[in-house]
Design an enzyme around this catalytic site. Structure first.
Site, PDB file in Angstrom:
ATOM      1  N   ASN A  37      33.821  54.907  35.537  1.00  0.00           N
ATOM      2  CA  ASN A  37      34.039  54.459  34.128  1.00  0.00           C
ATOM      3  C   ASN A  37      32.002  54.836  33.219  1.00  0.00           C
ATOM      4  O   ASN A  37      31.769  54.319  33.995  1.00  0.00           O
ATOM      5  CB  ASN A  37      34.052  53.239  33.448  1.00  0.00           C
ATOM      6  N   HIS A 122      46.231  41.933  30.027  1.00  0.00           N
ATOM      7  CA  HIS A 122      45.094  41.509  30.260  1.00  0.00           C
ATOM      8  C   HIS A 122      45.122  40.205  28.543  1.00  0.00           C
ATOM      9  O   HIS A 122      45.250  41.615  27.533  1.00  0.00           O
ATOM     10  CB  HIS A 122      44.175  42.009  30.049  1.00  0.00           C
ATOM     11  N   ARG A 147      46.801  38.015  33.272  1.00  0.00           N
ATOM     12  CA  ARG A 147      45.392  37.018  33.087  1.00  0.00           C
ATOM     13  C   ARG A 147      44.465  37.002  31.863  1.00  0.00           C
ATOM     14  O   ARG A 147      44.728  37.327  30.207  1.00  0.00           O
ATOM     15  CB  ARG A 147      44.308  38.541  33.256  1.00  0.00           C
ATOM     16  N   TYR A 159      32.964  38.904  28.870  1.00  0.00           N
ATOM     17  CA  TYR A 159      33.805  40.046  29.466  1.00  0.00           C
ATOM     18  C   TYR A 159      34.787  39.874  29.276  1.00  0.00           C
ATOM     19  O   TYR A 159      35.894  38.727  29.017  1.00  0.00           O
ATOM     20  CB  TYR A 159      34.161  40.166  30.847  1.00  0.00           C
ATOM     21  N   ASP A 210      39.929  36.416  35.492  1.00  0.00           N
ATOM     22  CA  ASP A 210      38.296  37.116  36.050  1.00  0.00           C
ATOM     23  C   ASP A 210      37.420  36.965  35.338  1.00  0.00           C
ATOM     24  O   ASP A 210      36.927  36.728  34.573  1.00  0.00           O
ATOM     25  CB  ASP A 210      38.779  38.532  35.849  1.00  0.00           C
ATOM     26  N   HIS A 212      34.415  38.175  36.673  1.00  0.00           N
ATOM     27  CA  HIS A 212      33.534  39.782  36.362  1.00  0.00           C
ATOM     28  C   HIS A 212      32.756  39.583  36.935  1.00  0.00           C
ATOM     29  O   HIS A 212      31.573  39.714  36.331  1.00  0.00           O
ATOM     30  CB  HIS A 212      33.947  40.280  34.552  1.00  0.00           C
ATOM     31  N   GLU A 236      39.528  36.126  40.329  1.00  0.00           N
ATOM     32  CA  GLU A 236      39.047  37.623  40.735  1.00  0.00           C
ATOM     33  C   GLU A 236      37.260  37.450  40.017  1.00  0.00           C
ATOM     34  O   GLU A 236      37.061  37.264  39.470  1.00  0.00           O
ATOM     35  CB  GLU A 236      39.895  38.671  39.592  1.00  0.00           C
ATOM     36  N   GLU A 262      38.042  45.439  42.988  1.00  0.00           N
ATOM     37  CA  GLU A 262      37.547  46.605  42.316  1.00  0.00           C
ATOM     38  C   GLU A 262      36.622  47.515  42.303  1.00  0.00           C
ATOM     39  O   GLU A 262      37.209  48.657  41.501  1.00  0.00           O
ATOM     40  CB  GLU A 262      37.992  46.550  40.602  1.00  0.00           C
ATOM     41  N   ARG A 283      41.528  44.507  45.771  1.00  0.00           N
ATOM     42  CA  ARG A 283      41.428  44.531  44.757  1.00  0.00           C
ATOM     43  C   ARG A 283      40.983  46.452  44.297  1.00  0.00           C
ATOM     44  O   ARG A 283      41.422  47.235  43.612  1.00  0.00           O
ATOM     45  CB  ARG A 283      41.181  44.455  43.941  1.00  0.00           C
ATOM     46  N   HIS A 312      43.640  46.933  40.872  1.00  0.00           N
ATOM     47  CA  HIS A 312      42.679  47.281  39.534  1.00  0.00           C
ATOM     48  C   HIS A 312      43.227  48.500  38.650  1.00  0.00           C
ATOM     49  O   HIS A 312      43.643  49.665  38.828  1.00  0.00           O
ATOM     50  CB  HIS A 312      41.581  48.431  39.973  1.00  0.00           C
ATOM     51  N   ASP A 316      40.700  52.228  32.301  1.00  0.00           N
ATOM     52  CA  ASP A 316      39.534  53.609  31.971  1.00  0.00           C
ATOM     53  C   ASP A 316      40.389  53.800  33.626  1.00  0.00           C
ATOM     54  O   ASP A 316      39.511  54.964  33.831  1.00  0.00           O
ATOM     55  CB  ASP A 316      38.561  52.856  32.381  1.00  0.00           C
ATOM     56  N   GLU A 339      47.837  45.131  38.912  1.00  0.00           N
ATOM     57  CA  GLU A 339      46.642  45.164  37.109  1.00  0.00           C
ATOM     58  C   GLU A 339      47.753  46.329  36.397  1.00  0.00           C
ATOM     59  O   GLU A 339      47.456  47.521  36.928  1.00  0.00           O
ATOM     60  CB  GLU A 339      45.481  45.440  36.921  1.00  0.00           C
ATOM     61  N   TRP A 402      26.707  42.560  34.511  1.00  0.00           N
ATOM     62  CA  TRP A 402      27.759  42.452  33.871  1.00  0.00           C
ATOM     63  C   TRP A 402      29.281  42.245  34.281  1.00  0.00           C
ATOM     64  O   TRP A 402      29.802  43.429  34.883  1.00  0.00           O
ATOM     65  CB  TRP A 402      27.628  43.846  32.867  1.00  0.00           C
TER      66      TRP A 402
HETATM   67  C1  CS2 Z   1      38.201  44.883  34.878  1.00  0.00           C
HETATM   68  C2  CS2 Z   1      37.951  46.039  34.313  1.00  0.00           C
HETATM   69  O1  CS2 Z   1      40.621  45.260  34.631  1.00  0.00           O
HETATM   70  C3  CS2 Z   1      39.600  44.601  35.514  1.00  0.00           C
HETATM   71  O2  CS2 Z   1      39.582  44.018  36.569  1.00  0.00           O
HETATM   72  O3  CS2 Z   1      37.561  43.910  35.700  1.00  0.00           O
HETATM   73  O4  CS2 Z   1      37.948  46.124  33.200  1.00  0.00           O
HETATM   74  C4  CS2 Z   1      36.667  46.807  34.097  1.00  0.00           C
HETATM   75  O5  CS2 Z   1      36.105  45.767  33.795  1.00  0.00           O
HETATM   76  C5  CS2 Z   1      36.444  47.892  34.142  1.00  0.00           C
HETATM   77  O6  CS2 Z   1      37.289  48.827  34.841  1.00  0.00           O
HETATM   78  C6  CS2 Z   1      35.042  48.507  34.238  1.00  0.00           C
HETATM   79  O7  CS2 Z   1      35.569  49.959  33.954  1.00  0.00           O
HETATM   80 MG    MG Z   2      38.220  42.533  36.963  1.00  0.00          MG
END
Ligand code: CS2
Ligand code: MG
Length: 402
Positions: A37, A122, A147, A159, A210, A212, A236, A262, A283, A312, A316, A339, A402
């Site tokens: 991504n 999600h 989630r 996020y 998450d 993040h 997560e 991930e 993950r 993960h 993307d 996921e 991020w």
């Molecule tokens: C994430 C993603 O799905 C997840 O758990 O953390 O949304 C992640 O931010 C993206 O795959 C980034 O490309």
């Molecule tokens: Mg994640």
């Protein structure tokens, strides 16, 4: 049998995807996802300029030797670009091999260890009330695990919370959008969300969250502790995992299960976390951690230490990755959860696939290979569009994760 050609297909049916298609002299082809991504063209170039020329003329059934050639044989090992390219090759070769055997891929891996693959959705909302309703929407669709991500009062964005409720797409600008983050506001808010979720839905649904990568170890420990009564399936990415000693500190303070990985590329990124039993779920994915060949090694190591898989599966990661992941999940004895962020209708049309969702589970289907193909004519109608993930700054302007 020989590999006669391999090509890279870049398409943007709502978001960018890179796909590797490997063809043989016997008329079969295999597909691998090569999407990274925000860095899609770097992988496309690595494949086109450096990897594909080495594949032509090789026996596609020697997937192990080809993996070793691309990994061990390369002086500049590891890293997301290289490992995504290796994953794409490896996935395409396993797809091919299963097609040659005329079997669904999970059969080659060791057969079925379970009937279906439990997935989590999600759910996100601008505030607690909306997020609670969105979790309900997933439960109504049959999900057993969800989630939950909510907007934070006082922060314009965070996020996991998107414009669209069912489809979350963070890479939404030609140049990185700048978000503002406050750990203090976040830590005060999240326990309130899970309090409301348990009040409304009880303790049966699995709930996940998450963070993040945004916390320090002691902050993550505090969050884990404050969520213990709500019995999360996992917390997560509590901290950025470069400094893995941080997980020891989190572990000393909380029994909230931890998931990470991930962004990991190889077994070396998670070896210590697994061997020291500092995490509960790994993950890493087929797509970013070296394909089926390498992910199996990670899963086998994890199994020795009571660590289960939780691949993960954000939007993307293309349907090609999802197909391969579901075969892996169907086999892996220490599978935990998968996921599943839904793809848009355009994406599903470009990648016709055999997998299906039913009552909270995904099923890989019985088509030979991983069961996912690409409609190249349709793919060509969606040219690449540059899209970047956001960046984060603290309220005083300091750059943050991020
Ligand atoms: C994430 C993603 O799905 C997840 O758990 O953390 O949304 C992640 O931010 C993206 O795959 C980034 O490309
Ligand atoms: Mg994640």
């Amino acid at each position: 049998m020989k590999i006669t050609s391999a090509k890279v297909i870049v398409t943007c049916p709502g978001r960018n995807f890179v796909t590797l298609k490997v063809a043989t002299d016997e008329g079969l082809h295999g597909l691998g996802d090569a999407t990274l991504n925000g860095r899609e063209l770097a992988v496309a170039s690595y494949l086109q300029d450096h990897v594909i020329p080495c594949l032509i003329g090789r026996d596609p059934c020697q997937s192990e030797d080809i993996w070793q050639f691309l990994y061990r044989g390369c002086y500049w090992r590891r890293g997301p670009v290289t490992m995504t390219a290796i994953s794409a090759v490896d996935t395409a070769l396993w797809d091919l091999k299963a097609k040659i055997a005329n079997m669904p891929l999970y059969q080659l891996l060791g057969g079925r260890s379970r009937d279906g693959v439990m997935v989590y959705g999600h759910a996100n909302g601008e505030d607690i009330a909306q997020t609670v309703d969105e979790v309900g929407r997933y439960l109504d669709m049959g999900y057993k695990a969800v989630r939950a991500q909510s907007g934070i009062p006082g922060l314009a964005s965070t996020y996991g919370v998107g414009k669209d409720r069912l489809f979350y797409e963070p890479a939404d600008a030609g140049l990185p959008a700048e978000n503002v983050w406050s750990t203090e506001k976040y830590l005060d808010h999240i326990p309130l969300l899970f309090d409301k979720l348990r009040e409304r839905y009880g303790y049966e649904p699995h709930l996940l969250h998450d963070a993040h990568h945004r916390l320090t170890p002691v902050e993550a420990a505090r969050l884990g502790k404050s969520l213990e009564d709500y019995r999360l399936f996992w917390l997560e990415d509590p901290v950025a995992a470069e400094n893995q000693e941080g997980f020891r500190l989190i572990r000393q303070h909380t029994v909230t299960p931890l998931a990470v990985g991930e962004v990991f590329n190889t077994i070396w990124d998670c070896k210590d976390l697994i061997q020291e039993q500092l995490i509960d779920y790994i993950r890493a994915t087929v797509l970013h951690a070296g394909g089926i060949t390498h992910l199996r090694r990670i899963a086998d190591l994890a199994a020795l230490y009571h660590v289960r898989t939780g691949c993960h599966g954000a939007t993307d990661l293309s349907p090609v990755c999802m197909g391969a992941a579901l075969h892996f999940d169907t086999w892996a004895p220490n599978f935990g959860i998968q996921e599943y962020m839904r793809h848009s209708r355009e994406t599903d049309e470009v990648f016709p696939h055999a997998y299906r969702f039913r009552d909270g589970f995904l099923y890989p289907g019985e088509a030979p290979g991983h069961g996912v193909d690409i409609d190249e004519k349709l793919a060509a109608k969606f040219p690449y569009q540059r899209a970047c993930l956001p960046v984060n700054r603290l309220e005083d302007g300091t750059m943050w994760n991020w």
